[in-house]
Design a protein around this motif. Structure first.
Motif, PDB file in Angstrom:
ATOM      1  N   GLY B 147      28.299 -49.724  65.617  1.00  0.00           N
ATOM      2  CA  GLY B 147      27.399 -50.676  64.964  1.00  0.00           C
ATOM      3  C   GLY B 147      26.172 -51.014  65.781  1.00  0.00           C
ATOM      4  N   LEU B 148      25.810 -50.168  66.740  1.00  0.00           N
ATOM      5  CA  LEU B 148      24.617 -50.435  67.552  1.00  0.00           C
ATOM      6  C   LEU B 148      23.347 -50.147  66.757  1.00  0.00           C
ATOM      7  CD1 LEU B 148      26.643 -50.572  69.891  1.00  0.00           C
ATOM      8  CD2 LEU B 148      25.048 -49.248  71.260  1.00  0.00           C
ATOM      9  N   SER B 149      22.288 -50.872  67.078  1.00  0.00           N
ATOM     10  CA  SER B 149      21.001 -50.623  66.424  1.00  0.00           C
ATOM     11  C   SER B 149      20.355 -49.390  67.051  1.00  0.00           C
ATOM     12  CB  SER B 149      20.090 -51.839  66.588  1.00  0.00           C
ATOM     13  OG  SER B 149      19.678 -51.930  67.935  1.00  0.00           O
ATOM     14  N   VAL B 161      13.231 -44.139  70.566  1.00  0.00           N
ATOM     15  CA  VAL B 161      13.913 -44.461  69.314  1.00  0.00           C
ATOM     16  C   VAL B 161      13.783 -43.300  68.324  1.00  0.00           C
ATOM     17  CG1 VAL B 161      13.997 -46.065  67.364  1.00  0.00           C
ATOM     18  CG2 VAL B 161      13.587 -46.934  69.657  1.00  0.00           C
ATOM     19  N   SER B 162      12.617 -42.625  68.356  1.00  0.00           N
ATOM     20  CA  SER B 162      12.408 -41.510  67.430  1.00  0.00           C
ATOM     21  C   SER B 162      13.429 -40.389  67.680  1.00  0.00           C
ATOM     22  CB  SER B 162      10.982 -40.969  67.578  1.00  0.00           C
ATOM     23  OG  SER B 162      10.755 -40.583  68.915  1.00  0.00           O
ATOM     24  N   THR B 163      13.804 -40.212  68.923  1.00  0.00           N
ATOM     25  CA  THR B 163      14.816 -39.196  69.251  1.00  0.00           C
ATOM     26  C   THR B 163      16.167 -39.581  68.646  1.00  0.00           C
ATOM     27  OG1 THR B 163      13.677 -38.761  71.320  1.00  0.00           O
ATOM     28  CG2 THR B 163      15.939 -37.975  71.162  1.00  0.00           C
ATOM     29  N   VAL B 164      16.480 -40.882  68.735  1.00  0.00           N
ATOM     30  CA  VAL B 164      17.738 -41.365  68.172  1.00  0.00           C
ATOM     31  C   VAL B 164      17.744 -41.125  66.662  1.00  0.00           C
ATOM     32  CG1 VAL B 164      19.132 -43.431  67.721  1.00  0.00           C
ATOM     33  CG2 VAL B 164      18.110 -43.084  69.977  1.00  0.00           C
ATOM     34  N   ARG B 165      16.645 -41.510  66.019  1.00  0.00           N
ATOM     35  CA  ARG B 165      16.552 -41.325  64.564  1.00  0.00           C
ATOM     36  C   ARG B 165      16.693 -39.853  64.190  1.00  0.00           C
ATOM     37  NH1 ARG B 165      15.053 -44.741  60.508  1.00  0.00           N
ATOM     38  NH2 ARG B 165      14.712 -46.879  61.153  1.00  0.00           N
ATOM     39  N   GLY B 166      16.014 -39.010  64.947  1.00  0.00           N
ATOM     40  CA  GLY B 166      16.061 -37.576  64.676  1.00  0.00           C
ATOM     41  C   GLY B 166      17.475 -37.029  64.818  1.00  0.00           C
ATOM     42  N   ALA B 167      18.142 -37.433  65.900  1.00  0.00           N
ATOM     43  CA  ALA B 167      19.511 -36.950  66.139  1.00  0.00           C
ATOM     44  C   ALA B 167      20.444 -37.440  65.027  1.00  0.00           C
ATOM     45  CB  ALA B 167      20.008 -37.438  67.498  1.00  0.00           C
ATOM     46  N   LEU B 168      20.208 -38.675  64.576  1.00  0.00           N
ATOM     47  CA  LEU B 168      21.055 -39.229  63.515  1.00  0.00           C
ATOM     48  C   LEU B 168      20.867 -38.483  62.203  1.00  0.00           C
ATOM     49  CD1 LEU B 168      21.030 -43.089  64.028  1.00  0.00           C
ATOM     50  CD2 LEU B 168      23.029 -41.659  63.624  1.00  0.00           C
TER      51      LEU B 168
END
Lengths: 197, 183
Positions: B147-149, B161-168
């Motif tokens: 449940g982490l942001s 953050v863009s890397t996180v979004r991309g990986a998701l």
């Protein structure tokens, strides 16, 4: 599914929407309702899939854990050995009424341990957090104690018995008397296989 | 002075809040019960984040020691399980930082026994997760299980953050692809 499949799957073409957008939409609880998304069959399929994934994510760890319940926990023994060396003494309360030039203290941790032991000796009750506030001139302690009760024991009588024992035993084991004594029943716990004592 | 005997067994029936309160007061027995109660799920979580089960005992040990130190500051003892999860994340990240990413070798995580012929949706998910690249699986688990942001994940993994979004997005697409086959 095969590993040879290119990264572009059926969730690439979402009628002009992106998967990221749909996730944000789900995170907002699908409000305000987006007619464009809701009218798109591709989006609705993806949303249903995302919701299903989320549902499954919920129990994933519990199932992982169940698949390897029997893990040895020697690491915990090491932890307990280490923390037993660093008790929490807390504040040190001077023992009242000693001759001038003499000094002795009782730790907050020792007093808490004493109160816990008294509480645990009362049938139907378990002691939780104990807060201690010394009152002037220093021989009286105000106590605020949280307890759990076991289901089936009379709360009023059990708490009364606990209070009686604390007031009686504390001055006998430590050089303080009990001032204000607040006991709060935080929760009631069920004993397995028994509804009543 | 600490009580012993029957109350020792009864203490195992106590709720998390009571155990956390006692542990904050210095009761190591209550602490042991509390940690052992949540250890299997914490182990599973750490395994999912690190994919290094052979290091998980060490991580759990650090989790328990950190929890013992910080318990007196815990504001809401009833929420101790979620709080332990946050500590587990931090210790798992610390372990990942210690191990160079290139040396990351995926170890086997729990999977269903094929011979049991009990292949449900979650087995499918488990299989799909194990086939994802480690970072994608990790990010997905942190977001959907922990449940982490996005910001929190980015900060912990020290990536934009863009890397996180991309990986998701990649992780979700692959998982949906696999899960979609059974719909």
């Amino acid at each position: 599914m095969t590993d040879a499949r290119p990264p572009s799957g059926p969730f690439e073409d979402l009628d002009g929407h992106t998967l990221d957008e749909l996730v944000d939409y789900l995170d907002r609880g699908r409000t305000p309702l987006d007619p464009g998304i809701e009218a798109s069959p591709a989006c609705r399929i993806a949303l249903a899939g995302l919701e299903r994934l989320r549902l499954m994510a919920g129990g994933l760890l519990e199932e992982d854990a169940a698949l390897e319940r029997t893990h040895p926990d020697c690491w915990m023994t090491t932890v307990l050995d280490r923390i037993s060396l660093e008790a929490r003494p807390g504040r040190r309360f001077p023992v009242p009424g000693l001759p001038p030039g003499t000094e002795a203290t009782v730790t907050e941790g020792a007093l808490r341990g004493l109160v816990r032991a008294v509480g645990d000796s009362v049938p139907g009750l378990l002691t939780g957090r104990v807060r201690i506030e010394p009152q002037e001139p220093g021989d009286r302690m105000d106590l605020d104690i949280e307890v759990s009760m076991f289901y089936g024991f009379p709360i009023e009588d059990t708490v009364a018995e606990f209070r009686r024992r604390v007031v009686e035993i504390l001055p006998r084991q430590a050089p303080f008397t009990v001032g204000r004594l607040d006991v709060r029943v935080a929760d009631v716990v069920e004993l397995p296989g028994a509804g009543a004592p | 002075m600490e009580s012993t005997g029957a109350s020792g067994d009864l203490l195992a029936l106590a709720g998390d809040g009571l155990l956390a309160g006692r542990a904050a007061d210095g009761d190591s027995r209550a602490f042991g019960i509390l940690i052992r109660r949540h250890a299997p799920v914490l182990r599973a979580y750490v395994n999912r984040i690190t994919r290094r089960p052979s290091d998980t005992d060490d991580v759990l040990q650090e989790v328990a020691l950190a929890a013992w130190q910080a318990l007196p500051q815990l504001q809401n003892p009833d929420a101790v399980k979620g709080w332990l999860f946050r500590i587990a994340e931090r210790q798992a990240f610390a372990m990942l930082r210690k191990q160079p990413q290139t040396a990351e070798i995926d170890e086997e995580l729990p999977s269903a026994d094929d011979s049991l012929a009990r292949f449900d949706d979650r087995d499918l998910l488990r299989g799909a997760l194990s086939r994802l690249p480690a970072q994608q699986a990790r990010v997905w688990v942190l977001r959907e299980v922990g449940g982490l942001s996005y910001d929190e994940i980015a900060e912990e993994l020290d990536v934009p953050v863009s890397t996180v979004r991309g990986a998701l997005v990649l992780a979700r697409k692959k998982l949906l692809d696999v899960m979609g086959g059974t719909a």
